[in-house]
Design an enzyme around this catalytic site. Structure first.
Site, PDB file in Angstrom:
ATOM      1  N   ARG A 280       0.819  -1.231   0.000  1.00  0.00           N
ATOM      2  CA  ARG A 280       0.000   0.000   0.000  1.00  0.00           C
ATOM      3  C   ARG A 280       0.844   1.269   0.000  1.00  0.00           C
ATOM      4  NH1 ARG A 280      -2.783  -3.149   3.443  1.00  0.00           N
ATOM      5  NH2 ARG A 280      -4.630  -4.079   2.510  1.00  0.00           N
ATOM      6  N   LYS A 302       3.643  11.398 -11.480  1.00  0.00           N
ATOM      7  CA  LYS A 302       2.771  10.481 -12.236  1.00  0.00           C
ATOM      8  C   LYS A 302       3.531   9.185 -12.442  1.00  0.00           C
ATOM      9  CE  LYS A 302      -0.103  13.305 -15.277  1.00  0.00           C
ATOM     10  NZ  LYS A 302      -0.447  13.448 -16.696  1.00  0.00           N
ATOM     11  N   GLU A 344      11.345  17.613 -25.797  1.00  0.00           N
ATOM     12  CA  GLU A 344      10.614  18.055 -24.605  1.00  0.00           C
ATOM     13  C   GLU A 344      11.211  19.358 -24.063  1.00  0.00           C
ATOM     14  OE1 GLU A 344       7.935  16.489 -23.900  1.00  0.00           O
ATOM     15  OE2 GLU A 344       8.193  14.375 -24.478  1.00  0.00           O
ATOM     16  N   LYS A 380       8.629  22.731 -15.966  1.00  0.00           N
ATOM     17  CA  LYS A 380       7.740  21.640 -15.544  1.00  0.00           C
ATOM     18  C   LYS A 380       7.403  21.765 -14.057  1.00  0.00           C
ATOM     19  CE  LYS A 380       6.073  17.127 -15.628  1.00  0.00           C
ATOM     20  NZ  LYS A 380       5.991  15.829 -16.217  1.00  0.00           N
ATOM     21  N   GLU A 390      -3.554  17.448 -11.975  1.00  0.00           N
ATOM     22  CA  GLU A 390      -4.150  17.616 -13.296  1.00  0.00           C
ATOM     23  C   GLU A 390      -5.640  17.931 -13.187  1.00  0.00           C
ATOM     24  OE1 GLU A 390      -3.242  14.318 -15.878  1.00  0.00           O
ATOM     25  OE2 GLU A 390      -3.032  15.677 -17.560  1.00  0.00           O
ATOM     26  N   ARG A 395      -1.888  21.828 -16.018  1.00  0.00           N
ATOM     27  CA  ARG A 395      -1.013  20.734 -16.420  1.00  0.00           C
ATOM     28  C   ARG A 395      -1.239  20.331 -17.879  1.00  0.00           C
ATOM     29  NH1 ARG A 395       1.086  16.688 -11.744  1.00  0.00           N
ATOM     30  NH2 ARG A 395       2.355  15.342 -13.048  1.00  0.00           N
ATOM     31  N   ASN A 399       0.698  19.045 -22.594  1.00  0.00           N
ATOM     32  CA  ASN A 399       0.312  18.240 -23.757  1.00  0.00           C
ATOM     33  C   ASN A 399       0.685  18.901 -25.070  1.00  0.00           C
ATOM     34  OD1 ASN A 399      -0.763  16.301 -22.140  1.00  0.00           O
ATOM     35  ND2 ASN A 399      -2.846  17.087 -22.255  1.00  0.00           N
ATOM     36  N   HIS A 402       1.690  17.043 -28.105  1.00  0.00           N
ATOM     37  CA  HIS A 402       1.461  15.634 -27.822  1.00  0.00           C
ATOM     38  C   HIS A 402       0.160  15.088 -28.410  1.00  0.00           C
ATOM     39  CE1 HIS A 402       4.912  16.028 -25.249  1.00  0.00           C
ATOM     40  NE2 HIS A 402       4.823  14.759 -24.853  1.00  0.00           N
ATOM     41  N   HIS A 406       1.319  12.088 -30.289  1.00  0.00           N
ATOM     42  CA  HIS A 406       0.981  10.705 -29.935  1.00  0.00           C
ATOM     43  C   HIS A 406       0.400   9.956 -31.127  1.00  0.00           C
ATOM     44  CE1 HIS A 406       0.827  11.494 -25.349  1.00  0.00           C
ATOM     45  NE2 HIS A 406       1.931  10.844 -25.675  1.00  0.00           N
ATOM     46  N   HIS A 418       9.659   8.839 -29.345  1.00  0.00           N
ATOM     47  CA  HIS A 418       8.665   9.743 -28.768  1.00  0.00           C
ATOM     48  C   HIS A 418       8.995  11.207 -29.098  1.00  0.00           C
ATOM     49  CE1 HIS A 418       5.740  11.329 -25.939  1.00  0.00           C
ATOM     50  NE2 HIS A 418       6.694  12.058 -25.376  1.00  0.00           N
TER      51      HIS A 418
HETATM   52  N1  LIG Z   1       5.553  10.239 -15.464  1.00  0.00           N
HETATM   53  C1  LIG Z   1       5.529  11.245 -16.291  1.00  0.00           C
HETATM   54  O1  LIG Z   1       5.098  12.336 -15.972  1.00  0.00           O
HETATM   55  C2  LIG Z   1       6.062  11.048 -17.680  1.00  0.00           C
HETATM   56  C3  LIG Z   1       6.285  12.150 -18.510  1.00  0.00           C
HETATM   57  C4  LIG Z   1       6.846  11.930 -19.760  1.00  0.00           C
HETATM   58  C5  LIG Z   1       7.157  10.649 -20.174  1.00  0.00           C
HETATM   59  N2  LIG Z   1       6.920   9.607 -19.358  1.00  0.00           N
HETATM   60  C6  LIG Z   1       7.232   8.240 -19.769  1.00  0.00           C
HETATM   61  O2  LIG Z   1       8.635   8.141 -19.961  1.00  0.00           O
HETATM   62  C7  LIG Z   1       8.899   7.080 -20.870  1.00  0.00           C
HETATM   63  C8  LIG Z   1       9.972   7.511 -21.837  1.00  0.00           C
HETATM   64  O3  LIG Z   1      11.148   7.794 -21.114  1.00  0.00           O
HETATM   65  P1  LIG Z   1      12.603   7.642 -21.764  1.00  0.00           P
HETATM   66  O4  LIG Z   1      12.635   8.358 -23.048  1.00  0.00           O
HETATM   67  O5  LIG Z   1      13.561   7.998 -20.713  1.00  0.00           O
HETATM   68  O6  LIG Z   1      12.633   6.100 -22.157  1.00  0.00           O
HETATM   69  P2  LIG Z   1      13.404   4.823 -21.569  1.00  0.00           P
HETATM   70  O7  LIG Z   1      13.243   4.710 -20.123  1.00  0.00           O
HETATM   71  O8  LIG Z   1      12.942   3.689 -22.384  1.00  0.00           O
HETATM   72  O9  LIG Z   1      14.928   5.123 -21.901  1.00  0.00           O
HETATM   73  C9  LIG Z   1      15.347   5.210 -23.246  1.00  0.00           C
HETATM   74  C10 LIG Z   1      16.490   4.246 -23.537  1.00  0.00           C
HETATM   75  O10 LIG Z   1      17.697   4.762 -22.987  1.00  0.00           O
HETATM   76  C11 LIG Z   1      18.353   3.772 -22.201  1.00  0.00           C
HETATM   77  N3  LIG Z   1      19.080   4.513 -21.182  1.00  0.00           N
HETATM   78  C12 LIG Z   1      18.571   5.173 -20.125  1.00  0.00           C
HETATM   79  N4  LIG Z   1      19.536   5.872 -19.501  1.00  0.00           N
HETATM   80  C13 LIG Z   1      20.685   5.631 -20.167  1.00  0.00           C
HETATM   81  C14 LIG Z   1      22.025   6.084 -20.002  1.00  0.00           C
HETATM   82  N5  LIG Z   1      22.357   6.972 -19.062  1.00  0.00           N
HETATM   83  N6  LIG Z   1      22.952   5.617 -20.863  1.00  0.00           N
HETATM   84  C15 LIG Z   1      22.607   4.765 -21.866  1.00  0.00           C
HETATM   85  N7  LIG Z   1      21.360   4.328 -22.084  1.00  0.00           N
HETATM   86  C16 LIG Z   1      20.402   4.761 -21.237  1.00  0.00           C
HETATM   87  C17 LIG Z   1      17.245   2.892 -21.726  1.00  0.00           C
HETATM   88  O11 LIG Z   1      17.704   1.611 -21.407  1.00  0.00           O
HETATM   89  C18 LIG Z   1      16.322   2.870 -22.944  1.00  0.00           C
HETATM   90  O12 LIG Z   1      16.778   1.934 -23.860  1.00  0.00           O
HETATM   91  C19 LIG Z   1       7.583   6.738 -21.525  1.00  0.00           C
HETATM   92  O13 LIG Z   1       7.124   5.522 -21.021  1.00  0.00           O
HETATM   93  C20 LIG Z   1       6.657   7.855 -21.089  1.00  0.00           C
HETATM   94  O14 LIG Z   1       5.317   7.443 -20.967  1.00  0.00           O
HETATM   95  C21 LIG Z   1       6.383   9.782 -18.127  1.00  0.00           C
HETATM   96 ZN   LIG Z   2       6.439  13.628 -24.085  1.00  0.00          ZN
END
Ligand SMILES: NC(=O)c1ccc[n+]([C@@H]2O[C@H](COP(=O)([O-])OP(=O)(O)OC[C@H]3O[C@@H](n4cnc5c(N)ncnc54)[C@H](O)[C@@H]3O)[C@@H](O)[C@H]2O)c1
Ligand SMILES: [Zn+2]
Length: 516
Positions: A280, A302, A344, A380, A390, A395, A399, A402, A406, A418
């Protein structure tokens, strides 16, 4: 607190120390000079007339004197910290930063060793290698270390400043936590946790890519159990969450424990969600290692996973207790991931920081630095502070790019990253905003120019328009079944909740897809 520079001969203690003191407006003290001042003669002379024992005694006395003072930058003589008492004395009121450099560079800086008594003899290189080996364990015992090889003095100073005083962002709502940004921060994680009354993590969750690069060494250094899951968005699923629960149980994670996420947004979202629901709810800290995670995903609490039906359909708000963004970890990030994260950053500039946008527009190439990242984080942070759950629509500004992005991402079968899809979305939405008369004329062109500078795409030739449009409708962010857009007005201003005429939307989608 004193800042104490230590390291092998020619590692730059004195030069860097002077520059650091100047930067911070602090007084600079060199222990060797302090010793000479005290005895009124040179160190070689002191050695010759009174012997090494006398020298060491005076050195210890100087260390005690300096430790009684505050706010100094101290360059510490090579032998001083071999004595554990000296070390304890100095560390009681100061932090040691250990400088290093490749042996070849050290030798070069020393002109091959001439004039350095420690390296006297026929083979200075061998003497140096011997000395480095003998002191290796000592050098490595300092949490803060800077490799100065190939770096300018200013770069080394930058690094020391961000290690010893990271940029701190404070979030107050709904629970208070800090986001720290700087170099070398993960080397001091236990200290950073203790200082905030957070138990250092007993488990570190990471993915297969990050584990060998950063995860193994960090987990070992803090004595935590490393949990690795397969990398990539396709694994951001409830199945992986189940694996995490099992691994938490195996590792004996209890209610009062802290878990850490080390990786990109995928790892952060999943670890946060597992932490929100396991027993929990347990505390978690987020250690983002991608640019995207630093400027976006790690901020705002989030968490969640994808379902086969769509992205981020299951989740929870669960604020981290701390976010530590260590800039050094970006060194291993592949260029396309860095570029993707930059989309971003551009978005952040358009939403709320004109200066950031101008800086990006003037970048000679794909580069990020602490200032760019800090500015994007600040945008942010301000938004999630104004609208933590949100609810107010603030917030929704995030988007930007996006709604269409998306759709483009999904229609490409996730062939586009992305950030690449978001870049296309930003352009298309700016175009819509201009045609609706909402945006200042020329905004789209300025965004195109900024995105092209960082080599991000501005269109998606050949993608089927109906596929993009269809994928947009399954976006969970739609309200009342009608798409609500966040659209740019000018750099630094965005409006939300805008409905877009279907014909205009299709017209613009056709343009970005180069369809007739
Ligand atoms: N929670 C939120 O508010 C929020 C906001 C935006 C995006 N997201 C989420 O974030 C995700 C995308 O994040 P991302 O782009 O970081 O993707 P990811 O976590 O898949 O990382 C991208 C790639 O980089 C590699 N990697 C990470 N750090 C590294 C490093 N220092 N050196 C070498 N390789 C490295 C990872 O293994 C992966 O292959 C999506 O799932 C999205 O929905 C969440
Ligand atoms: Zn994004």
């Amino acid at each position: 607190l004193n800042l104490i520079l230590y390291g092998p001969p020619a590692s730059g203690k004195t030069t860097v120390g002077r520059a650091l003191a100047r930067r911070l407006g602090r007084e600079f003290v060199d222990t060797d000079e302090a010793i000479e001042a005290r005895v009124g003669t040179s160190i070689p002379n002191l050695f010759a007339t009174r012997g090494e024992a006398a020298f060491r005694e005076i050195e210890s006395a100087v260390c005690r004197d300096l430790a009684r003072r505050n706010g100094l930058v101290i360059a510490c003589g090579g032998g001083a910290l071999l004595n554990t008492d000296n070390r304890a004395t100095l560390e009681a009121t100061g932090r040691v930063i250990c400088l290093s450099a490749d042996p070849a560079e050290l030798l070069k800086r020393m002109n091959g060793g001439s004039g350095r008594p420690l390296l006297a003899g026929s083979d200075p290189a061998a003497r140096l290698a011997q000395l480095l080996e003998a002191r290796r364990a000592l050098y490595e015992s300092f949490a803060l270390r800077v490799d100065t090889t190939g770096k300018s003095i200013e770069e080394v100073v930058d690094r020391i400043v961000s290690m010893t005083s990271p940029t701190v962002f404070r979030i107050e709502e709904p629970t208070a936590y800090e986001i720290l940004l700087g170099h070398g921060l993960l080397d001091q994680l236990p200290d950073l946790c203790h200082a905030r009354d957070i138990r250092p993590p007993s488990v570190v969750v990471t993915d297969d890519n990050v584990a060998p690069l950063h995860g193994e060494s960090i987990a070992e250094a803090i004595g935590a159990c490393l949990i690795r899951v397969p990398a990539g968005e396709v694994h951001k699923t409830l199945d992986t969450i189940r694996l995490l629960y099992a691994a938490f149980l195996d590792a004996g994670v209890e209610r009062g424990a802290t878990v850490a996420a080390l990786g990109g947004g995928v790892i952060g979202d999943m670890t946060g969600f597992a932490a929100a629901t396991y027993l929990r709810g347990v505390k978690w800290i987020n250690l983002p290692t991608t640019l995207l995670a630093m400027v976006d995903a790690s901020i705002g609490g989030k968490t969640g996973v994808d379902l086969p039906q769509g992205k981020n359909l299951v989740g929870a708000f669960h604020m981290p207790a701390l976010v530590v963004a260590d800039l050094d970890r970006l060194a291993t990030l592949p260029a396309d991931e860095l570029r993707s994260g930059m989309a971003e950053v551009v978005k952040a500039g358009i939403i709320g920081d004109g200066q950031l946008f101008h800086r990006l527009s003037a970048l000679p190439e794909l580069t990020v630095d602490a200032d760019i990242i800090a500015r994007a984080i600040a945008v942010k942070v301000a938004i999630v502070q104004a609208d933590p759950f949100e609810r107010t629509g603030e917030r929704a500004k995030l988007n930007l790019g996006h709604t269409i992005g998306h759709g483009v991402e999904a229609a490409s079968g996730f062939r586009l990253k992305h950030g690449e899809a978001i870049a296309v979305g930003l352009v298309a939405e700016a175009c819509i905003a201009e045609r609706m008369g909402l945006a200042v004329p020329g905004l789209e062109d300025r965004m195109v120019a900024a995105l092209q500078r960082i080599d991000l795409p501005i269109d998606c030739p050949g993608l089927p328009v109906d596929a993009i449009r269809a994928a947009m409708s399954t976006d969970k962010k739609k309200q009342d079944r009608r798409l609500k857009f966040a659209l740019p007005v000018r750099v630094g201003e965005v409006v939300t909740g805008v409905e877009v005429d279907e014909a205009l939307l299709i017209e613009v989608l056709k343009e970005i897809a180069h369809a007739r």
